[in-house]
Design a protein around this motif. Structure first.
Motif, PDB file in Angstrom:
ATOM      1  N   GLY A 112      15.875  34.681  -7.048  1.00 23.31           N
ATOM      2  CA  GLY A 112      16.097  34.756  -5.589  1.00 23.31           C
ATOM      3  C   GLY A 112      17.531  35.165  -5.276  1.00 23.31           C
ATOM      4  O   GLY A 112      17.775  35.971  -4.374  1.00 23.31           O
ATOM      5  N   ARG A 113      18.497  34.629  -6.026  1.00 22.33           N
ATOM      6  CA  ARG A 113      19.905  34.982  -5.776  1.00 22.33           C
ATOM      7  C   ARG A 113      20.134  36.470  -6.049  1.00 22.33           C
ATOM      8  O   ARG A 113      20.839  37.143  -5.286  1.00 22.33           O
ATOM      9  N   ALA A 114      19.525  36.971  -7.136  1.00 25.02           N
ATOM     10  CA  ALA A 114      19.687  38.398  -7.461  1.00 25.02           C
ATOM     11  C   ALA A 114      19.077  39.260  -6.354  1.00 25.02           C
ATOM     12  O   ALA A 114      19.676  40.260  -5.930  1.00 25.02           O
ATOM     13  N   GLU A 115      17.903  38.849  -5.851  1.00 26.53           N
ATOM     14  CA  GLU A 115      17.253  39.636  -4.785  1.00 26.53           C
ATOM     15  C   GLU A 115      18.078  39.631  -3.513  1.00 26.53           C
ATOM     16  O   GLU A 115      18.237  40.643  -2.837  1.00 26.53           O
ATOM     17  N   GLU A 116      18.640  38.441  -3.191  1.00 31.70           N
ATOM     18  CA  GLU A 116      19.480  38.330  -1.977  1.00 31.70           C
ATOM     19  C   GLU A 116      20.696  39.252  -2.071  1.00 31.70           C
ATOM     20  O   GLU A 116      21.074  39.910  -1.106  1.00 31.70           O
TER      21      GLU A 116
ATOM     22  N   LYS B 168      24.808  44.332  -2.368  1.00 26.24           N
ATOM     23  CA  LYS B 168      25.822  43.956  -3.376  1.00 26.24           C
ATOM     24  C   LYS B 168      25.196  44.035  -4.757  1.00 26.24           C
ATOM     25  O   LYS B 168      23.976  44.063  -4.899  1.00 26.24           O
ATOM     26  N   GLU B 169      26.067  43.995  -5.759  1.00 26.05           N
ATOM     27  CA  GLU B 169      25.571  44.007  -7.135  1.00 26.05           C
ATOM     28  C   GLU B 169      25.190  42.581  -7.532  1.00 26.05           C
ATOM     29  O   GLU B 169      25.959  41.638  -7.277  1.00 26.05           O
ATOM     30  N   ALA B 170      24.005  42.415  -8.131  1.00 24.83           N
ATOM     31  CA  ALA B 170      23.605  41.074  -8.582  1.00 24.83           C
ATOM     32  C   ALA B 170      24.405  40.714  -9.830  1.00 24.83           C
ATOM     33  O   ALA B 170      24.890  41.603 -10.530  1.00 24.83           O
ATOM     34  N   ARG B 171      24.552  39.406 -10.104  1.00 25.31           N
ATOM     35  CA  ARG B 171      25.227  38.986 -11.334  1.00 25.31           C
ATOM     36  C   ARG B 171      24.482  39.552 -12.534  1.00 25.31           C
ATOM     37  O   ARG B 171      23.251  39.535 -12.571  1.00 25.31           O
ATOM     38  N   ALA B 172      25.229  40.034 -13.534  1.00 23.23           N
ATOM     39  CA  ALA B 172      24.614  40.710 -14.691  1.00 23.23           C
ATOM     40  C   ALA B 172      23.649  39.794 -15.439  1.00 23.23           C
ATOM     41  O   ALA B 172      22.727  40.259 -16.109  1.00 23.23           O
ATOM     42  N   ASP B 173      23.862  38.468 -15.329  1.00 21.40           N
ATOM     43  CA  ASP B 173      22.992  37.533 -16.063  1.00 21.40           C
ATOM     44  C   ASP B 173      21.904  36.932 -15.182  1.00 21.40           C
ATOM     45  O   ASP B 173      21.147  36.075 -15.627  1.00 21.40           O
ATOM     46  N   ASP B 174      21.811  37.352 -13.923  1.00 22.39           N
ATOM     47  CA  ASP B 174      20.773  36.826 -13.027  1.00 22.39           C
ATOM     48  C   ASP B 174      19.509  37.674 -13.090  1.00 22.39           C
ATOM     49  O   ASP B 174      19.131  38.362 -12.130  1.00 22.39           O
ATOM     50  N   ASN B 175      18.858  37.687 -14.254  1.00 19.59           N
ATOM     51  CA  ASN B 175      17.572  38.370 -14.392  1.00 19.59           C
ATOM     52  C   ASN B 175      16.743  37.533 -15.367  1.00 19.59           C
ATOM     53  O   ASN B 175      17.293  36.709 -16.120  1.00 19.59           O
ATOM     54  N   GLU B 176      15.418  37.751 -15.343  1.00 20.69           N
ATOM     55  CA  GLU B 176      14.540  36.854 -16.107  1.00 20.69           C
ATOM     56  C   GLU B 176      14.827  36.861 -17.604  1.00 20.69           C
ATOM     57  O   GLU B 176      14.748  35.834 -18.264  1.00 20.69           O
ATOM     58  N   GLU B 177      15.188  38.037 -18.126  1.00 19.92           N
ATOM     59  CA  GLU B 177      15.423  38.139 -19.575  1.00 19.92           C
ATOM     60  C   GLU B 177      16.647  37.317 -20.009  1.00 19.92           C
ATOM     61  O   GLU B 177      16.575  36.526 -20.948  1.00 19.92           O
ATOM     62  N   SER B 178      17.773  37.505 -19.290  1.00 13.22           N
ATOM     63  CA  SER B 178      18.988  36.738 -19.626  1.00 13.22           C
ATOM     64  C   SER B 178      18.756  35.256 -19.372  1.00 13.22           C
ATOM     65  O   SER B 178      19.250  34.401 -20.122  1.00 13.22           O
ATOM     66  N   LEU B 179      18.011  34.966 -18.318  1.00 10.19           N
ATOM     67  CA  LEU B 179      17.783  33.563 -17.976  1.00 10.19           C
ATOM     68  C   LEU B 179      17.032  32.828 -19.080  1.00 10.19           C
ATOM     69  O   LEU B 179      17.309  31.658 -19.359  1.00 10.19           O
TER      70      LEU B 179
END
Ligand code: B4P
Length: 204
Positions: free
Chosen positions: A134-138, A144-155
């Protein structure tokens, strides 16, 4: 939330998996209680943005969702603890390994400080995934650019790192009689209320 800034300074650790809300709650404590937030995540992102050699080294590690070396994060915390004066420190995202926890104990002793509580924020994995995605989508929706680690794979890796390297700290601090576990699933102000009650009790 009840606030009382006349009480004695409290030093506490916010412990929990990625997306548990450590940074969110630390920020609220800074605003309501004048405490100083020591977020190793923020320090590492600042190092990354500054383009220093260390910043470049940690950027890739963080993007993958792995933990940065103990040596680097302990150095960052030591620098802060020996230069910053505060009415209480919030350790946000530090320590994340047993070696970091031992180092923090030594640093606090060296600087004449003590730890008052370790607050473990309990949140289910499915909720964590929802919050981070949700934070990446927001961020993207706001251009804005999402945090590089805010995706399902990194999570996935961040959660594995948490259970393998960080969750042993729950037993470590429980054995020292410092652990207080709270439900991190409620609304942000409800979670803040639970943390406020713990701090008020300690600061009495
Ligand atoms: P951090 O920056 O510490 O971030 P985090 O653990 O992912 O998130 P946090 O728990 O603070 O969640 P937040 O409040 O932001 O770490 C990032 C990386 O840095 C690590 O993976 C690692 O690579 C490196 N690192 C950091 N410290 C290290 C260390 N000591 N050793 C080695 N490596 C280290 O909340 C997330 C989202 O949820 C937000 O969108 C927020 O709005 C939302 N949210 C929060 N609370 C909510 C609630 N109650 N209800 C609904 N949504 C909520």
């Amino acid at each position: 939330m009840t606030t009382d800034t006349n009480n004695r300074p409290v030093n506490l650790i916010l412990l929990g998996p990625p997306g548990a809300g450590k940074g969110t709650q630390a920020q609220l404590l800074v605003e309501s209680r004048n405490m100083v937030q020591l977020s190793t995540g923020d320090m590492l992102r600042a190092a990354k943005d500054s383009g220093t050699e260390m910043g470049n080294r940690v950027a890739e590690v963080m993007a993958r969702g792995e933990l940065v070396t103990d040596e680097i994060v302990i150095g960052l915390i030591e620098e802060q603890l020996t230069t910053v004066q505060a009415d209480g420190f919030i350790f946000d995202g530090f320590p994340r390994t047993l070696a970091q926890a031992d180092a923090l104990g030594e640093l606090l002793e060296k600087t004449g400080m003590s730890l008052d509580a370790v607050i473990e924020m309990q949140v289910d994995d499915e909720v964590l995934v929802g919050r981070i995605v949700g934070r990446a989508e927001e961020a993207r929706a706001a251009g804005k650019e999402a945090r590089a680690d805010d995706n399902e794979e990194s999570l996935k890796l961040r959660l594995m790192e948490y259970y393998k390297k960080t969750s042993p700290l729950i037993g470590y601090y429980h054995a020292k009689g410092m652990l207080q576990s709270i439900n991190g699933l409620g609304q942000i102000d409800e979670v803040a209320g639970s943390i406020g009650e713990i701090i008020n009790e300690i600061a009495k």
